[in-house]
Design a protein around this motif. Structure first.
Motif, PDB file in Angstrom:
ATOM      1  N   LYS A 266       0.820  -1.211   0.000  1.00  0.00           N
ATOM      2  CA  LYS A 266       0.000   0.000   0.000  1.00  0.00           C
ATOM      3  C   LYS A 266       0.857   1.267   0.000  1.00  0.00           C
ATOM      4  N   THR A 267       2.153   1.062  -0.117  1.00  0.00           N
ATOM      5  CA  THR A 267       3.081   2.192  -0.167  1.00  0.00           C
ATOM      6  C   THR A 267       3.914   2.086  -1.445  1.00  0.00           C
ATOM      7  N   ILE A 268       4.093   3.196  -2.121  1.00  0.00           N
ATOM      8  CA  ILE A 268       4.904   3.214  -3.342  1.00  0.00           C
ATOM      9  C   ILE A 268       6.380   3.106  -2.955  1.00  0.00           C
ATOM     10  N   THR A 269       7.070   2.112  -3.530  1.00  0.00           N
ATOM     11  CA  THR A 269       8.506   1.935  -3.252  1.00  0.00           C
ATOM     12  C   THR A 269       9.250   1.662  -4.551  1.00  0.00           C
ATOM     13  N   SER A 270      10.529   1.986  -4.546  1.00  0.00           N
ATOM     14  CA  SER A 270      11.367   1.754  -5.728  1.00  0.00           C
ATOM     15  C   SER A 270      12.812   1.572  -5.292  1.00  0.00           C
ATOM     16  N   ASP A 271      13.481   0.651  -5.955  1.00  0.00           N
ATOM     17  CA  ASP A 271      14.915   0.462  -5.718  1.00  0.00           C
ATOM     18  C   ASP A 271      15.753   1.279  -6.715  1.00  0.00           C
ATOM     19  N   THR A 272      15.083   1.911  -7.663  1.00  0.00           N
ATOM     20  CA  THR A 272      15.773   2.680  -8.707  1.00  0.00           C
ATOM     21  C   THR A 272      15.754   4.172  -8.420  1.00  0.00           C
ATOM     22  N   TYR A 273      14.612   4.666  -8.019  1.00  0.00           N
ATOM     23  CA  TYR A 273      14.436   6.102  -7.799  1.00  0.00           C
ATOM     24  C   TYR A 273      14.519   6.444  -6.315  1.00  0.00           C
ATOM     25  N   ASP A 274      14.745   7.730  -6.035  1.00  0.00           N
ATOM     26  CA  ASP A 274      14.794   8.214  -4.658  1.00  0.00           C
ATOM     27  C   ASP A 274      13.418   8.739  -4.251  1.00  0.00           C
ATOM     28  N   ILE A 275      12.932   8.262  -3.116  1.00  0.00           N
ATOM     29  CA  ILE A 275      11.622   8.682  -2.606  1.00  0.00           C
ATOM     30  C   ILE A 275      11.816   9.356  -1.255  1.00  0.00           C
ATOM     31  N   THR A 276      11.279  10.538  -1.123  1.00  0.00           N
ATOM     32  CA  THR A 276      11.349  11.283   0.143  1.00  0.00           C
ATOM     33  C   THR A 276       9.924  11.592   0.581  1.00  0.00           C
ATOM     34  N   ARG A 277       9.666  11.350   1.862  1.00  0.00           N
ATOM     35  CA  ARG A 277       8.306  11.552   2.374  1.00  0.00           C
ATOM     36  C   ARG A 277       8.306  12.579   3.497  1.00  0.00           C
ATOM     37  N   TYR A 278       7.257  13.380   3.532  1.00  0.00           N
ATOM     38  CA  TYR A 278       7.024  14.337   4.607  1.00  0.00           C
ATOM     39  C   TYR A 278       5.615  14.125   5.142  1.00  0.00           C
TER      40      TYR A 278
END
Length: 427
Positions: A266-278
């Motif tokens: 239910k959470t968007i994840t990726s091993d290729t791109y950088d994800i930052t959450r606030y």
């Protein structure tokens, strides 16, 4: 009692205060047998006679032996008529067992056995009446409680009572007749659920009608490797995928409801791109003079002119759950479109939004998914004082130092001049 008015010197009636005469009294029958309990000391004989006749022998008779032969004489006009009663003291039977027990509908459970005192019979919804038949093992015993019975839905309890001839011994047999009220349907509060791996959720359902005789159900998962379900209806997600869980009536297995179960991240994840959450609306504090707006959760690191199709492949989620929207909130269906700064990636299942991230393409300041001189000019405007949004600030920070300064301007120029091949090289 048979009364013969034409008799002249006969008994018209004859009764005893205990026991039964054999055969049944008839004024023309002169010989009878009377059986009484062995502990009986006296018998009182009563009767009536023809008009004008006299009688001897009615009244109290003392029994001193096991067998007493007693005579009753009725006389008229010098003619005597003698009635002989052989009175036998006998051992009273206390046998109160049933010889047979049957029902008109359904079957006894267990099968009939004279030693069994409790039986159960199950009949269908449409059976409103049942006949219970029973016969005592001892002919002189009486049986009560048999006959036609009206059935309500659910349990109907009937007592069959056998009583010995002397009324001293009884035996009660209980017959419980269950009239089934059929389960007509099973309603689920929802037809589908979505779970994260290792998440648990209990199925909520309603059996109709609410007063069905047996509202119990069982649960079956079509693929227990994806999700299991226990006897209480608790589903546990084990791995990503889709399965179904059936809620099946125990009373009638043809009645069931099917729940679709989807297990996914239910959470968007990726091993290729950088994800930052606030979380929330936390304000950025770094170089506030360069931009306005609040921090947003975002994904960054894709090359310019990356198509949506190729972009989505680099996430760990099921691609069918990911959708891309333009800056105006319109869903993009053309997968050959390039992802661009200002777009949004959303994780959606069955019209439910679970997660979303803003898309930032480094160097793409005008939101067309490419890095051109237009972006170079836009960066120059920001450096000269134009206040950017948070997404434009991130797209402008090609040096990844959380500042928008001349080094970003220089690096972007080198990229346009092809002196460097990427603005996304990881540190």
């Amino acid at each position: 009692v048979i009364i013969k008015q034409e008799a002249q010197n006969k008994l018209l009636t004859l009764t005893s205060d205990t026991g039964d005469l054999t055969p049944t009294f008839d004024s023309d029958t002169n010989t009878y047998t009377l059986e009484v309990d062995k502990d009986t000391d006296k018998v009182t004989l009563s009767g009536t006679i023809s008009d004008g006749a006299t009688v001897e022998g009615l009244g109290e008779v003392t029994l001193e032996e096991d067998t007493t032969i007693h005579q009753i004489k009725v006389s008229k006009d010098d003619k005597d008529n003698i009635y002989t009663i052989t009175i036998n003291k006998v051992e009273s039977s206390n046998n109160v067992y049933l010889k047979s027990l049957t029902v008109s509908k359904g079957e006894l459970d267990p099968e009939f056995n004279k030693e069994v005192n409790e039986y159960e019979v199950e009949v269908e919804d449409g059976i409103g009446f049942i006949t219970i038949n029973a016969e005592a093992e001892e002919e002189t015993s009486t049986v009560q409680g048999t006959g036609l019975k009206t059935l309500n839905y659910g349990e109907n309890n009937f007592e069959i009572v056998v009583t010995s001839k002397d009324n001293k011994t009884t035996k009660t047999t209980n017959v419980k007749v269950i009239r089934i009220k059929k389960v007509e349907s099973i309603n689920l509060d929802t037809k589908s659920i979505t779970l994260e791996k290792d998440e648990e959720q209990t199925i909520s359902y309603t059996v109709l009608p609410s007063d069905a005789t047996n509202s119990e159900v069982r649960f079956v998962s079509s693929d227990p490797t994806i999700a299991t379900v226990d006897s209480d209806g608790k589903i546990k997600a084990l791995k990503y995928g889709q399965t179904t869980v059936k809620v099946i009536s125990k009373q009638n297995e043809e009645v069931y409801a099917t729940l679709n179960v989807r297990v996914f991240s239910k959470t968007i994840t990726s091993d290729t791109y950088d994800i930052t959450r606030y979380k929330g609306e936390e304000l950025i504090n770094t170089t506030p003079e360069l931009f306005t707006g609040n921090k947003v959760s975002y994904v960054i690191g894709m090359e310019p002119e990356t198509t949506i199709e190729d972009f989505i492949k680099e996430f760990n989620n099921d691609s069918e759950t990911l959708n891309i929207y333009d800056k105006d909130g319109n869903k993009i269906t053309d997968l050959s479109t390039s992802v661009a700064t200002g777009m949004t990636i959303k994780l959606e299942v069955d019209d439910t939004l679970y997660d979303e991230l803003k898309i930032v393409v480094r160097g793409d300041l005008n939101g067309d998914g490419m890095v051109t001189m237009t972006d170079y000019s836009k960066l120059k405007s920001i450096l000269l004082g134009e206040i950017p949004t948070f997404e434009l600030f991130l797209a402008s920070d090609v040096t990844k130092d959380e500042l928008v300064t001349m080094p970003d301007y220089t690096l972007l120029k080198n990229y346009l001049l092809k002196d460097i091949q990427s603005l996304n090289k990881r540190d």
